[in-house]
Design a protein around this motif. Structure first.
Motif, PDB file in Angstrom:
ATOM      1  N   PRO A 296      64.515  -2.906   4.169  1.00 46.56           N
ATOM      2  CA  PRO A 296      63.704  -1.832   4.752  1.00 46.56           C
ATOM      3  C   PRO A 296      62.845  -2.292   5.934  1.00 46.56           C
ATOM      4  N   TYR A 297      62.372  -3.551   5.900  1.00 51.85           N
ATOM      5  CA  TYR A 297      61.595  -4.062   7.038  1.00 51.85           C
ATOM      6  C   TYR A 297      62.467  -4.121   8.289  1.00 51.85           C
ATOM      7  N   LEU A 300      62.937  -0.692   9.658  1.00 51.66           N
ATOM      8  CA  LEU A 300      61.728  -0.159  10.303  1.00 51.66           C
ATOM      9  C   LEU A 300      61.482  -0.829  11.653  1.00 51.66           C
ATOM     10  N   MET A 307      61.949   3.576  19.022  1.00 52.60           N
ATOM     11  CA  MET A 307      60.921   4.559  19.404  1.00 52.60           C
ATOM     12  C   MET A 307      60.158   4.090  20.641  1.00 52.60           C
ATOM     13  N   THR A 313      56.466   5.061  22.676  1.00 51.17           N
ATOM     14  CA  THR A 313      55.397   4.709  21.745  1.00 51.17           C
ATOM     15  C   THR A 313      54.957   3.275  22.030  1.00 51.17           C
ATOM     16  N   PHE A 315      54.289   0.520  19.643  1.00 50.96           N
ATOM     17  CA  PHE A 315      54.202  -0.367  18.483  1.00 50.96           C
ATOM     18  C   PHE A 315      54.106  -1.824  18.910  1.00 50.96           C
ATOM     19  N   LEU A 326      53.033  -7.717  15.360  1.00 53.73           N
ATOM     20  CA  LEU A 326      53.475  -6.750  14.349  1.00 53.73           C
ATOM     21  C   LEU A 326      54.993  -6.836  14.201  1.00 53.73           C
TER      22      LEU A 326
ATOM     23  N   ILE B  45      59.083   0.296  -0.406  1.00 50.94           N
ATOM     24  CA  ILE B  45      58.949  -0.844   0.520  1.00 50.94           C
ATOM     25  C   ILE B  45      58.855  -0.330   1.962  1.00 50.94           C
ATOM     26  N   GLY B  46      59.753   0.583   2.312  1.00 49.86           N
ATOM     27  CA  GLY B  46      59.751   1.121   3.675  1.00 49.86           C
ATOM     28  C   GLY B  46      58.465   1.854   3.992  1.00 49.86           C
ATOM     29  N   ALA B  49      55.653  -0.493   4.466  1.00 49.00           N
ATOM     30  CA  ALA B  49      55.736  -1.156   5.776  1.00 49.00           C
ATOM     31  C   ALA B  49      55.199  -0.231   6.878  1.00 49.00           C
ATOM     32  N   ILE B  50      55.434   1.060   6.737  1.00 42.23           N
ATOM     33  CA  ILE B  50      54.913   2.003   7.734  1.00 42.23           C
ATOM     34  C   ILE B  50      53.387   2.050   7.664  1.00 42.23           C
ATOM     35  N   PHE B  52      51.553  -0.337   6.576  1.00 41.03           N
ATOM     36  CA  PHE B  52      51.126  -1.646   7.100  1.00 41.03           C
ATOM     37  C   PHE B  52      51.039  -1.593   8.621  1.00 41.03           C
ATOM     38  N   THR B  53      52.032  -0.962   9.231  1.00 38.73           N
ATOM     39  CA  THR B  53      52.031  -0.807  10.684  1.00 38.73           C
ATOM     40  C   THR B  53      50.754  -0.098  11.142  1.00 38.73           C
ATOM     41  N   TYR B  56      47.657  -2.257  10.434  1.00 39.92           N
ATOM     42  CA  TYR B  56      47.642  -3.483  11.255  1.00 39.92           C
ATOM     43  C   TYR B  56      47.239  -3.150  12.691  1.00 39.92           C
ATOM     44  N   LEU B  57      47.856  -2.102  13.244  1.00 38.72           N
ATOM     45  CA  LEU B  57      47.539  -1.759  14.641  1.00 38.72           C
ATOM     46  C   LEU B  57      46.088  -1.311  14.780  1.00 38.72           C
ATOM     47  N   SER B 177      51.390   6.401  17.970  1.00 40.58           N
ATOM     48  CA  SER B 177      52.672   5.817  17.592  1.00 40.58           C
ATOM     49  C   SER B 177      52.792   5.713  16.077  1.00 40.58           C
ATOM     50  N   SER B 178      51.709   5.225  15.459  1.00 35.31           N
ATOM     51  CA  SER B 178      51.732   5.067  14.004  1.00 35.31           C
ATOM     52  C   SER B 178      51.864   6.414  13.310  1.00 35.31           C
ATOM     53  N   MET B 180      53.262   8.999  14.575  1.00 39.74           N
ATOM     54  CA  MET B 180      54.605   9.538  14.840  1.00 39.74           C
ATOM     55  C   MET B 180      55.623   8.982  13.849  1.00 39.74           C
ATOM     56  N   VAL B 181      55.535   7.697  13.563  1.00 47.22           N
ATOM     57  CA  VAL B 181      56.524   7.127  12.637  1.00 47.22           C
ATOM     58  C   VAL B 181      56.258   7.606  11.206  1.00 47.22           C
TER      59      VAL B 181
END
Lengths: 620, 245
Positions: A296-297, A300, A307, A313, A315, A326, B45-46, B49-50, B52-53, B56-57, B177-178, B180-181
């Motif tokens: 999954p990582y 993503l 994106m 975007t 990221f 990141l 998990i996915g 992770a989102i 976390f994104t 983190y940002l 961005s975060s 949006m995902v």
């Protein structure tokens, strides 16, 4: 145990219309048509002055490709019929299992796990072949400094695509063919838990591989397989193909992982307790579970890359508030466990081979399971050792160095189990055993050099050099590929009913084994001298080592071609092997060769573990 | 390996290629339930992770760009070198996305999950497949409405046009961005739920799902509830942790 299934003699199911005419050709047609449709729609409806226009058009094309490919091969038939409540009949299911379809079923969305296993063998060969050709091109470029065999931009693309092709190939090299072909039989099951998902995982991989290979045709990439920012943002449209191929690939691995675990946990025959499972089944299941955690990582990070490129975007773009760290974190959260997703099935296959070929039980069976489980668990705690030199979280360097060094403990257990199994065994020196011994030699070098690199002071010196390249090639080529070929030689008679040609196999072994030493030992030397990775030219002081490396690479290629010749030739002209040529005890050897559709006429009841070799078998 | 080859009733089911037709429902149910839990595990998990994104940002706030230009009100052109061929500017306000819309989407997702769960309970208790079909139809309708509001959420993400030499694009801050995902992954979930809900409705109406064969209803409900939980977690995080103090 000679059985003929009642339904195997039934007339083939009739009807089904277009769905029964779907195959690889219709998949390709569907993929191309929908890719064109995706391009056409994006081209006509999107604002062509947008900076992201070419990326959006490309992404639309790639989405069209995979959708059309799924539609053309028949992957969407099952969900469609589920939606309208018209589930498959048993006749449908047997048709999709390839009943009475001969070789045509190998080109279809076939649900028989053995067909899927063979399809994976071919797929692995294609990926290794394509990656190998690129490796030869890279090495030819590097044979002398300042060579211009390919231009630098193309060279960069070759490095990126070679890396990712080989990673994909090795992820499926053992788990693809053998977790499909033999694991259900080893468990005493008639097929995988979800046969249609099994076919989906295979054909999704084919679709993803198509996207990845397209990278070379559309302008390629500009760095290695990790493709981190800002290059991932600045690269041409090859990056869109690359990222989408990974997103699609993770669908394949997720589906395959769920299927493997469910098969082992819910479809074991009576008496097949967890403690009686063949060790390869354990390895396949542990690797599948680790893949479910890791991929999954991957999905993503590549989706976010898409994106950033398609929607602007931020990221990973520092100017908009993102950060490359990141991306590096997400990537390596996948990247290190992925090494063990690749390694564990190969090691588990070698445990199996060591036991059968030495006529002894797997030494300390529970230690072997503990080693694989421990390795999987530790592997999720080491990702930042790939980032020691980036400046990310220096205070965490010590803990990550410790967890990385701890990896050597479960890895050491692997050696203990293999050597303990072989120790004083009645060793049968056939092809699988040769590759096993080759693995032991190479994996020692891979492991010890890995310990060097886990130490921060040494990593600071060697990071980004050819030393690192040599280390992970000893892991992937010297260890995993050797395990994969050993597994091929071991189970080949069960697939084809014939032995893999012994003479050609031995020639192949020595060419590849010596080639690996010449290639990667000399690469260690150039790395220790300071030669950086991924450069298309270099200083004269690295010349001798690079000449040797390239010659060694040619030896490996020659060995692999001999192996390919052996596989092709033996398929029809090999020495007949019978159903149990190795006199092994696990269930796959107790069914006829080739195993019939649904494997067993009646399901067996297990009363002993698979490694209880009796005297008469040892004598045989 | 010593084996006894014996035919056992209930053990010799053709579990290979029958898609569950010839196996006892409890066997198929157990297998598919494990699969759905594993898929949910992968999804967790996915989703983690989102998140976390997002965190983190926000935590690193690179270059002060977590929510750069926050509070800016005006035309959607932030800066440009050559404005030729740009579309008509729109008035935007740069800042946090409206929490109300966020929670509306979450609330609707929870509501649809409640319909599915209540329908399944009714199906198992009263064996009433028709009632179940109605409940899943309602859940599907609510999901489609939720998708509409999710699209509105996407449209509300404040974008800034960046024009460079006639080629323009929209730029999003790290926060945008975060979001949006996060919204995008929610939308993927919702499309999946709409497909599953529609399928359950049709299957129940056709009698494929009924009072005795309801395991698929439970499988879908497990996933649906997870999606609702993930929506609540996502909204709670993005509502309470967003600006840099």
């Amino acid at each position: 145990m000679t059985t003929t299934l009642e339904h195997a003699t039934q007339a083939p199911a009739k009807g089904g219309g277009l769905a029964r005419r779907q195959n690889f050709i219709t998949a390709m047609i569907g993929g191309v048509v929908f890719a064109w449709l995706g391009w056409f729609l994006a081209h006509h409806f999107l604002d062509s002055s947008s900076r992201s226009y070419s990326d959006l058009v490309t992404t639309s094309l790639t989405i069209g490709w995979i959708f059309g490919f799924w539609l053309g091969i028949g992957a969407l038939n099952g969900p469609g019929r589920w939606l309208i409540g018209a589930d498959h009949t048993r006749a449908d299911d047997l048709y999709y299992a390839g009943e009475n379809q001969g070789r045509a079923r190998y080109w279809k969305y076939c649900t028989d796990h053995k067909v899927v296993g063979v399809q994976y063998i071919v797929m692995t060969a294609v990926l290794l072949g394509a990656g190998g050709i690129l490796a030869m091109a890279i090495r030819t470029e590097l044979i002398v400094p300042g060579n211009h065999f390919v231009n630098q931009q193309i060279y960069n693309g070759f490095v990126a695509v070679h890396g990712m092709l080989m990673i994909l190939a090795l992820i499926v090299a053992v788990a693809g063919p053998w977790a499909n072909f033999v694991v259900p039989i080893m468990c005493g099951a008639r097929d995988m838990a979800f046969p249609r998902l099994n076919a989906l995982s295979l054909w999704t991989l084919v679709g993803a591989a198509g996207l990845l290979l397209s990278v070379l045709a559309v302008g390629s990439l500009t760095m290695g397989w990790v493709v981190l920012a800002p290059i991932s943002d600045q690269a041409g449209i090859g990056m869109d193909f690359f990222a989408m191929s990974i997103v699609v690939f993770t669908v394949s691995t997720t589906v395959a992982g769920v299927n493997t675990i469910c098969t082992v946990m819910t479809m074991r025959t009576k008496g097949m307790t967890l403690a009686r499972l063949p060790i390869f089944v354990w390895g396949s299941m542990i690797a599948a579970a680790l893949g479910l955690y890791a991929f999954p990582y991957f999905s993503l990070v590549e989706a976010q890359t898409l994106m950033d490129r398609n929607f602007s975007t931020s990221f990973f773009v520092a100017g908009g508030g993102g950060t490359g760290w990141l991306q590096a974190n997400l990537f390596w959260l996948m990247g290190h466990p992925e090494v063990y997703v690749i390694l564990i099935p190969a090691v588990a296959a070698l445990f199996e081979i060591a036991s059968v070929m030495s006529r002894k039980p797997v030494f300390s069976y529970r230690t072997a399971i503990a080693g694989m489980t421990g390795l999987a668990a530790l592997s999720i705690l080491v990702w930042a050792h790939h980032m020691f030199t980036t400046g990310w979280a220096p205070t965490l360097g010590g803990p990550f160095m410790l967890t990385t060094e701890l990896i050597s403990i479960p890895t050491g257990l692997f050696f203990l189990v293999i050597i303990g199994t072989l120790w004083r065994g009645n060793i049968w020196m056939k092809q699988p055993t040769l590759w096993l011994f080759g693995f032991i030699f190479n994996f020692i070098i891979a492991g010890i050099t890995g310990i060097y690199l886990s130490d921060i002071p040494i990593d600071n010196q060697l990071h980004g050099t050819m030393f690192v390249t040599a280390h992970f090639h000893y892991v992937f080529v010297g260890s995993v590929l050797f395990g994969a070929i050993a597994a091929l030689a071991f189970w080949y008679p069960k697939v084809t009913g014939r032995f893999l040609d012994e003479t050609m196999g031995r020639i192949s072994f020595w060419l590849v084994f010596l080639g690996v030493q010449v290639t990667f030992l000399s690469m260690f030397i150039s790395g220790l001298k300071g030669m950086p990775r991924r450069y298309s030219s270099y200083s004269l002081i690295f010349e001798h080592a690079n000449v040797l490396t390239t010659l060694g690479a040619y030896m490996i290629m020659a060995g692999m071609l001999v192996l390919l010749g052996a596989v092709v030739r033996s398929w029809s002209h090999g020495e007949p092997a019978g159903p149990n040529p190795w006199h092994a005890n696990s269930l796959e050897w107790l069914v006829p060769t080739p195993p019939p559709l649904e494997n067993f006429d009646v399901l067996p009841v297990i009363t002993e573990d698979p490694y209880n070799y009796r005297e008469e078998l040892v004598q045989a | 390996m010593s084996t006894d080859l014996e035919l056992e009733h209930g053990h010799d089911s053709h579990g290979g290629h029958d898609g569950g037709h010839h196996e006892p429902p409890e066997v198929v149910d157990g297998r598919q339930r494990m699969a759905i839990w594993l898929f949910i595990g992968g999804d967790i998990i996915g989703f983690s992770a989102i998140l976390f994104t997002y965190l983190y940002l926000r935590g690193v706030n690179t270059g002060g760009h977590w929510m750069s230009m926050m509070g800016y009100q005006g035309h959607s052109y932030a800066y440009y070198e050559n404005a030729a061929n740009l579309p008509a500017p729109t008035l935007i306000t740069v800042g946090k996305l409206a929490a109300g819309l966020n929670w509306l989407v979450t609330g609707l997702t929870v509501l649809s999950a409640a319909f599915v769960w209540a329908g399944e309970k009714g199906l198992r208790a009263s064996k009433n497949a028709k009632n179940y079909s109605v409940m899943t139809a309602l859940a599907t309708a609510v999901t489609i409405v939720t998708i509409y509001f999710t699209i509105k959420q996407m449209q509300n993400i404040p974008s800034i046009y960046v024009a460079v030499n006639d080629s323009h694009t929209m730029a999003y801050t790290a926060y945008d961005s975060s979001m949006m995902v996060l919204i995008g992954s929610g939308m993927v979930h919702l499309f999946l739920l709409a497909f599953l809900g529609l399928g359950l409705t049709i299957r129940a109406a056709r009698g494929v799902i009924n009072g005795t064969k309801w395991y698929q209803a439970r499988l879908v409900r497990l996933f649906w509830v997870w999606v609702a939980i993930s929506a609540v977690i996502g909204s709670a995080v993005t509502t309470t942790i967003n600006t840099i103090h």
